[in-house]
Design a protein around this motif. Structure first.
Motif: not given
Length: 335
Positions: A5-21
């Protein structure tokens, strides 16, 4: 079968909730696929890191959840293009529809030329307005998705308001689309391959007083907000069979034109007071969370979440099989 499964874990500007989702969705899909005999690993992709390519070449199928890199959606095109070159079966749409549908003005131009019913539109050139353009209009970024850049002020009722909105949008985005606002009911049509899923309607009856019935960024992503609570999906939609048929027919025309009936996607529609369906957008590879629109439509068809994921994998494998067979036939003919 081995998968990844390929996915984007997010950048520095993401908040923790978005990263967790994002991580939770990837893990949920991993767990479901493992129960179906597909032993998948998780591969996060970071901008500038190409180590994932070697890992991807070692599996039988890639489940592509990557909607960008470091939170930038424009890089989704490059990930899909790389997967195409690798030759490993991967889920979702091919590079061409992903790229084209990220440029709404190009997708609209192609649909208009093919006779797909779409609202009038133009790509903004500064804040200069065409001599004749319908008001009401909606203004949004031309190269973003997920309702990014759409808020309660997106609908413009006057030339003065339109110029002001354009100036604000052009400060944030390089390309801005202006589109005729279609008043009426809003529907989503989901597709897996050539198969259409049951219609879903967005009911805006609970929107805050004075708000336009549009699906804003807050309505999609700010859980518990007034706009989220005021825009309720109803699936299956309550419609006469003939009206539903016409909506699905227009959506299918757009989907087959832009995606070739491959991968999975969602077509956003409006139905005006005369009963005319209009295609607003074609969205390749939409959100696959268990509580997102595509999963909701699949459940209305009788597919549980795991079955939806399995069918998406099956579609990817069948697509490669067709391509391989076509190449073999071409080689045989040329010998």
């Amino acid at each position: 079968m081995k998968g990844a499964i390929l996915y984007d874990p997010g950048g520095k500007h993401w908040d923790k909730k978005d990263v967790a989702q994002v991580a939770e969705n990837a893990e949920e899909i991993q767990a479901n696929l493992r129960t179906r005999g597909i032993h998948v690993s998780l591969i996060p992709i970071h901008l500038g890191d190409f180590s994932w390519i070697a890992k991807a070449r070692k599996v039988d199928v890639i489940f592509n959840l990557c909607e960008g890199l470091d939170g930038h959606s424009k890089y989704e095109d490059y990930v899909v293009g790389t997967l195409e070159l690798l030759g490993v079966p991967y889920t979702g749409c091919r590079p061409w529809p992903v790229t084209v549908c990220h440029r709404k003005h190009i997708a609209n131009t192609l649909m208009h030329a093919a006779g797909v019913p779409i609202p009038k539109f133009w790509l903004a050139q500064g804040n200069k307005l065409p001599q004749e353009f319908p008001l009401l209009s909606i203004v949004k970024p031309a190269a973003e998705d997920a309702s990014l850049g759409i808020d309660s002020g997106a609908v413009c009722t006057s030339k003065k308001g339109l110029k002001k909105r354009l100036a604000e949008q052009l400060e944030q985005w390089d390309e801005v689309l202006v589109q005729e606002y279609v008043a009426g009911r809003e529907f989503n049509v989901g597709f897996v391959g050539h198969e259409a899923l049951p219609l879903s309607e967005i009911c805006f009856d609970g929107m805050p007083e004075g708000s336009w019935p549009v699906l804003t960024y807050s309505a999609k992503w700010d859980e518990g907000s007034a706009e989220d609570l005021g825009s309720v999906p109803i699936c299956p939609a309550d419609l006469p069979a003939e009206v539903a048929r016409r909506i699905v027919a227009a959506a299918r025309q757009a989907w087959e034109l832009l995606a070739g009936g491959e991968g999975y996607g969602r077509v956003d529609m409006r139905l005006d007071a005369r009963g005319q369906p209009w295609v607003l957008e074609v969205n390749p590879n939409p959100d696959l969370s268990d509580d997102a629109g595509l999963a909701r439509m699949a459940r209305a068809k009788g597919w549980e979440y795991g079955e939806l994921l399995q069918r998406i994998v099956d579609e990817a494998m069948a697509r490669v099989a067709r391509t391989t067979a076509a190449h073999a036939l071409a080689q045989a003919v040329n010998q």
